[in-house]
Scaffold this active site. Structure first.
Site, PDB file in Angstrom:
ATOM      1  N   SER A   1       0.842  -1.202   0.000  1.00 16.67           N
ATOM      2  CA  SER A   1       0.000   0.000   0.000  1.00 16.67           C
ATOM      3  C   SER A   1       0.875   1.250   0.000  1.00 16.67           C
ATOM      4  O   SER A   1       1.685   1.460   0.912  1.00 16.67           O
ATOM      5  CB  SER A   1      -0.900   0.026   1.240  1.00 16.67           C
ATOM      6  OG  SER A   1      -1.376   1.350   1.419  1.00 16.67           O
TER       7      SER A   1
ATOM      8  N   HIS B   1      -1.031  -1.052  -4.398  1.00 15.69           N
ATOM      9  CA  HIS B   1      -2.328  -0.779  -3.766  1.00 15.69           C
ATOM     10  C   HIS B   1      -2.420   0.709  -3.483  1.00 15.69           C
ATOM     11  O   HIS B   1      -1.635   1.264  -2.704  1.00 15.69           O
ATOM     12  CB  HIS B   1      -2.447  -1.588  -2.469  1.00 15.69           C
ATOM     13  CG  HIS B   1      -3.778  -1.492  -1.801  1.00 15.69           C
ATOM     14  ND1 HIS B   1      -4.886  -2.208  -2.197  1.00 15.69           N
ATOM     15  CD2 HIS B   1      -4.171  -0.745  -0.745  1.00 15.69           C
ATOM     16  CE1 HIS B   1      -5.903  -1.908  -1.410  1.00 15.69           C
ATOM     17  NE2 HIS B   1      -5.504  -1.019  -0.523  1.00 15.69           N
TER      18      HIS B   1
ATOM     19  N   MET C   1      -8.582   8.276  -0.540  1.00 21.26           N
ATOM     20  CA  MET C   1      -9.427   8.650   0.603  1.00 21.26           C
ATOM     21  C   MET C   1      -9.924  10.090   0.430  1.00 21.26           C
ATOM     22  O   MET C   1      -9.149  10.968   0.042  1.00 21.26           O
ATOM     23  CB  MET C   1      -8.619   8.562   1.906  1.00 21.26           C
ATOM     24  CG  MET C   1      -8.094   7.175   2.199  1.00 21.26           C
ATOM     25  SD  MET C   1      -7.230   7.157   3.787  1.00 21.26           S
ATOM     26  CE  MET C   1      -6.527   5.498   3.739  1.00 21.26           C
TER      27      MET C   1
ATOM     28  N   HIS D   1      -8.148   1.259  -4.328  1.00 19.12           N
ATOM     29  CA  HIS D   1      -9.091   1.033  -3.219  1.00 19.12           C
ATOM     30  C   HIS D   1      -9.767   2.372  -2.934  1.00 19.12           C
ATOM     31  O   HIS D   1      -9.155   3.262  -2.339  1.00 19.12           O
ATOM     32  CB  HIS D   1      -8.290   0.515  -2.018  1.00 19.12           C
ATOM     33  CG  HIS D   1      -9.107   0.343  -0.776  1.00 19.12           C
ATOM     34  ND1 HIS D   1      -8.533   0.093   0.457  1.00 19.12           N
ATOM     35  CD2 HIS D   1     -10.439   0.397  -0.549  1.00 19.12           C
ATOM     36  CE1 HIS D   1      -9.475  -0.019   1.367  1.00 19.12           C
ATOM     37  NE2 HIS D   1     -10.641   0.168   0.781  1.00 19.12           N
TER      38      HIS D   1
ATOM     39  N   MET E   1     -11.879   4.648  -0.984  1.00 19.31           N
ATOM     40  CA  MET E   1     -12.516   4.914   0.306  1.00 19.31           C
ATOM     41  C   MET E   1     -13.149   6.310   0.197  1.00 19.31           C
ATOM     42  O   MET E   1     -12.651   7.299   0.758  1.00 19.31           O
ATOM     43  CB  MET E   1     -11.488   4.843   1.444  1.00 19.31           C
ATOM     44  CG  MET E   1     -11.072   3.407   1.743  1.00 19.31           C
ATOM     45  SD  MET E   1      -9.546   3.279   2.660  1.00 19.31           S
ATOM     46  CE  MET E   1      -8.363   3.389   1.303  1.00 19.31           C
TER      47      MET E   1
ATOM     48  N   MET F   1     -11.527  -5.989   4.740  1.00 19.90           N
ATOM     49  CA  MET F   1     -10.722  -5.099   5.583  1.00 19.90           C
ATOM     50  C   MET F   1     -10.451  -5.765   6.924  1.00 19.90           C
ATOM     51  O   MET F   1     -11.377  -6.233   7.592  1.00 19.90           O
ATOM     52  CB  MET F   1     -11.425  -3.763   5.807  1.00 19.90           C
ATOM     53  CG  MET F   1     -11.567  -2.890   4.553  1.00 19.90           C
ATOM     54  SD  MET F   1      -9.997  -2.526   3.758  1.00 19.90           S
ATOM     55  CE  MET F   1      -9.216  -1.503   5.002  1.00 19.90           C
TER      56      MET F   1
ATOM     57  N   ASP G   1      -6.709  -6.643   3.760  1.00 24.26           N
ATOM     58  CA  ASP G   1      -6.054  -5.328   3.817  1.00 24.26           C
ATOM     59  C   ASP G   1      -6.157  -4.728   5.211  1.00 24.26           C
ATOM     60  O   ASP G   1      -7.238  -4.427   5.693  1.00 24.26           O
ATOM     61  CB  ASP G   1      -6.771  -4.411   2.805  1.00 24.26           C
ATOM     62  CG  ASP G   1      -6.180  -3.030   2.741  1.00 24.26           C
ATOM     63  OD1 ASP G   1      -6.809  -2.165   2.075  1.00 24.26           O
ATOM     64  OD2 ASP G   1      -5.123  -2.791   3.357  1.00 24.26           O
TER      65      ASP G   1
END
Ligand code: DX5
Ligand code: ZN
Length: 220
Positions: free
Chosen positions: A10, A35, A39, A68, A70, A140, A178
């Site tokens: 990540s 990754h 956010m 990913h 979010m 998660m 993750d």
């Protein structure tokens, strides 16, 4: 035949002032995916980076970009992330709820692999019907928003349940985990059926990231 395990460092734990070099570093060190934790400060209490970061990192090396999201209203950004070069776009059940199937189909309509994400406290039953649409399911093992948090082992039961659903139905779907993944718990995650391990602090915090990535593969 032992399945291969993919390692997805990540970039949240990378040095943001050197993101291009960090991408090259993890690729040289044997990573499979990059990754990218997007956010928005609304879905999670943190803000990272967005579409232009994905577009610019696409030009660096050849790692698979595992985005990913979010963010709230991910459906409003799927096209931009797809055009920026995302290879996987994963969206949170908690951000989509009843619209999840449509968002997954929307991602696929751009020729991008789609995935859904569930938080530690979201039961598998909430997403069971959508797994058939997915190229990847992300479980998660921390509450999203920050790297360096403690692994929540209770989520392994959900990994086992999703692994059973994928295998019993013969779905072509990866299972990713993750949050808080490190050499102490990666074997448990693999035994629970995970194919892809996300690791931020365990990789970027290591003095030897090639060894860190190798150790996370648990000998597979
Ligand atoms: C948290 C992110 C994770 C995190 C993982 O919201 O989705 O990808 O960066 O970092 P570690 O491996 O340090 O928990
Ligand atoms: Zn993540």
């Amino acid at each position: 035949m032992t399945k291969s395990i993919k390692i997805a460092p990540s970039l949240l734990s990378a040095d943001f002032s050197k993101m291009g070099e960090e991408m090259k570093r993890i690729e040289r060190a044997g990573a499979d995916f990059a990754h990218l934790d997007v956010m928005d400060g609304v879905f999670v209490p943190n803000i990272t980076f967005g579409i232009k970061m994905v577009k610019d990192l696409k030009k660096v090396g050849s790692l698979i970009l595992d985005c990913h999201l979010m963010i709230v209203n991910p459906q409003n950004y799927v096209e931009q992330f797809a055009k920026a070069g995302a290879d996987y776009i994963t969206v949170h059940y908690e951000a989509c709820k009843k619209d999840l199937a449509n968002v997954l189909k929307q991602i696929k309509s751009y020729g991008v692999k789609c995935g859904l994400v569930i938080n530690p406290d979201t039961p598998v039953e909430k997403i069971e019907q959508c797994i058939a649409l997915c190229d990847m399911v992300l479980v998660m093992s921390v509450f999203p928003g920050f790297g360096g948090q403690k692994f929540i082992p209770e989520v392994l039961d959900k990994c086992r349940a999703i692994r059973r659903i994928i295998d019993q139905n013969g779905y072509d779907c990866l299972l990713e985990i993750d949050g808080g993944i490190n050499v102490e718990n990666c074997e448990q995650a693999v035994l629970a059926g995970c194919d892809v391990l996300v690791a931020g602090s365990a990789v970027f915090g290591a003095s030897d990231i090639e060894k860190a990535i190798r150790d996370l593969r648990c000998g597979r």
